[in-house]
Design an enzyme around this catalytic site. Structure first.
Site, PDB file in Angstrom:
ATOM      1  N   THR A  78      11.140 -10.298   6.990  1.00 41.00           N
ATOM      2  CA  THR A  78      11.214 -11.709   7.388  1.00 41.00           C
ATOM      3  C   THR A  78      11.028 -11.845   8.893  1.00 41.00           C
ATOM      4  OG1 THR A  78      12.711 -13.588   7.747  1.00 41.00           O
ATOM      5  CG2 THR A  78      13.772 -11.506   7.276  1.00 41.00           C
ATOM      6  N   ARG A  85       0.839  -1.216   0.000  1.00 43.06           N
ATOM      7  CA  ARG A  85       0.000   0.000   0.000  1.00 43.06           C
ATOM      8  C   ARG A  85       0.870   1.261   0.000  1.00 43.06           C
ATOM      9  NH1 ARG A  85      -1.558   3.050   4.474  1.00 43.06           N
ATOM     10  NH2 ARG A  85      -3.534   4.188   4.299  1.00 43.06           N
ATOM     11  N   ASP A 136      12.384 -13.878  10.686  1.00 39.94           N
ATOM     12  CA  ASP A 136      13.655 -14.257  11.308  1.00 39.94           C
ATOM     13  C   ASP A 136      14.491 -13.037  11.703  1.00 39.94           C
ATOM     14  OD1 ASP A 136      12.960 -16.872  10.990  1.00 39.94           O
ATOM     15  OD2 ASP A 136      14.148 -17.187   9.192  1.00 39.94           O
TER      16      ASP A 136
HETATM   17  O1  F6P Z   1      12.668 -17.585   6.786  1.00 36.57           O
HETATM   18  C1  F6P Z   1      11.445 -17.429   7.430  1.00 36.57           C
HETATM   19  C2  F6P Z   1      10.896 -18.767   7.830  1.00 36.57           C
HETATM   20  O2  F6P Z   1       9.603 -18.572   8.346  1.00 36.57           O
HETATM   21  C3  F6P Z   1      11.733 -19.567   8.834  1.00 36.57           C
HETATM   22  O3  F6P Z   1      11.635 -19.144  10.164  1.00 36.57           O
HETATM   23  C4  F6P Z   1      11.209 -20.955   8.600  1.00 36.57           C
HETATM   24  O4  F6P Z   1      12.099 -21.933   8.993  1.00 36.57           O
HETATM   25  C5  F6P Z   1      10.994 -20.966   7.107  1.00 36.57           C
HETATM   26  O5  F6P Z   1      10.755 -19.626   6.729  1.00 36.57           O
HETATM   27  C6  F6P Z   1       9.874 -21.831   6.664  1.00 36.57           C
HETATM   28  O6  F6P Z   1       9.738 -21.734   5.293  1.00 36.57           O
HETATM   29  P1  F6P Z   1       8.572 -22.441   4.486  1.00 36.57           P
HETATM   30  O7  F6P Z   1       7.302 -21.791   4.907  1.00 36.57           O
HETATM   31  O8  F6P Z   1       8.883 -22.172   3.054  1.00 36.57           O
HETATM   32  O9  F6P Z   1       8.623 -23.864   4.858  1.00 36.57           O
END
Ligand code: F6P
Length: 318
Positions: A125, A20, A127
């Site tokens: 992300t 957005r 992470d």
């Molecule tokens: O990189 C972000 C993340 O959510 C990680 O914490 C996790 O291990 C991974 O992606 C999971 O990825 P997917 O949803 O593609 O299995």
């Protein structure tokens, strides 16, 4: 002169708010915006849709991405990359804004550095592991979603006097685990960045139990161990009952927090402004409430997170 740009997204909370912000900042400047459907696959296949001001109404509070997303194996090949570049050139895109984590930003860096496409990244992300970036979009929401679940688990842990082992996301990174453990008042946390000793954890539980302590919550980052294994080991060594909970993908969804929506607004505007200013191969980042540009070559290097101090704090307070 920038006339037409595309947006590519991964998936986490706050991405729709960022779409957005990008669309509304760009359209005010007379720049047309197109959403690329399903990330790099959509770029390869030439699947995109126009996004005007109205198209992004009512999405600020939605989790996920209205543009859908996918991991693209084809984009990892030179043929796939050339096809993506062909789509960009044939359709007259002057630039791209790529919203996502390390994989997405690596793709952005390839397009910019290898093929000369104007690209700005927007780190997003759960992470929170983009190098030299303090706050990635989506991480705050994930911590809060996981914390909400953890608080509910705590109700049962306390009432039934049980040990819970809770597994959170974070394949290579303990950010989410550390923050949730500290915010949730947990007794211990197992992180990819640190060694851990099951023996020590069990000794502490036994010692605490001997003094009348009856419930524990141990957080495990999925990248380091599985809750099931840790739970079984604790039961065997302490003789106490354990339960496990694997929070899984609920942590990547949900309504973005106020923090993530505001971050999305600031980073989305900054991404458009940066493209308009002729910047490329960089990602926008917020530091001390000011926008910085981090070269994608640096942002995509592995980030070394350190949690010793927060871990010591958790142990002191638990
Ligand atoms: O990189 C972000 C993340 O959510 C990680 O914490 C996790 O291990 C991974 O992606 C999971 O990825 P997917 O949803 O593609 O299995």
């Amino acid at each position: 002169m920038l006339k037409k740009i595309g947006i590519i997204t991964r998936d986490c909370a706050g991405i729709n708010a960022a779409i957005r912000a990008v669309v509304r900042t760009a359209t005010v400047q007379g720049v047309e915006v197109f959403g690329i459907i399903k990330s790099y696959d959509g770029l390869i296949d030439g699947i995109f849709q126009p996004l005007d001001r109205r198209a992004v109404s009512g999405i600020i509070n939605l989790g996920g991405t209205i543009l859908k997303s996918a991991r693209s194996d084809r984009f990892l090949t030179p043929e796939g990359q050339l096809q993506a570049v062909k789509t960009i050139k044939e359709n007259g895109f002057d630039g791209l804004i790529v919203i996502g984590g390390n994989g997405s930003l690596t793709g952005a860096h390839v397009l910019a550095s290898k093929y000369g496409i104007k690209v700005i990244g927007l780190p997003a992300t759960i992470d929170n592991d983009v190098n030299e970036v303090d706050f990635c979009l989506g991480a705050d929401t994930s911590v809060n979603v996981a914390l909400d679940a953890l608080d509910k688990i705590r109700d049962t842990a306390t009432s039934l006097e049980r040990i819970f082992v809770v597994e959170v996301m974070g394949r290579h990174c303990g950010y989410l685990a550390m923050k949730v453990a500290l915010a949730g008042g947990c007794e211990d946390v197992i992180l990819p960045e640190q060694d851990f000793s099951l023996e020590e954890i069990c000794q502490e539980i036994k010692a605490g139990n001997a003094q009348g302590k009856v419930s524990w919550i141990v957080i495990v980052a999925e990248g380091k161990a599985r809750a099931q294994d840790v739970g079984e080991a604790i039961s065997q060594r302490t003789g106490l009952e354990t339960r496990i909970a694997v929070l899984g993908h609920i942590q990547r969804g949900g309504r973005p927090t106020a923090f993530d929506r505001i971050l999305a607004a600031k980073l989305g505007k900054a991404a458009v402004d940066s493209l308009l200013a002729g910047e490329s191969d960089k990602c926008v980042s917020l530091k001390d409430d000011r926008i910085e540009l981090v070269p994608l070559e640096v942002a995509t290097r592995p980030k070394k997170l350190k949690f010793e101090e927060e871990y010591q704090l958790l142990k002191l307070l638990s």
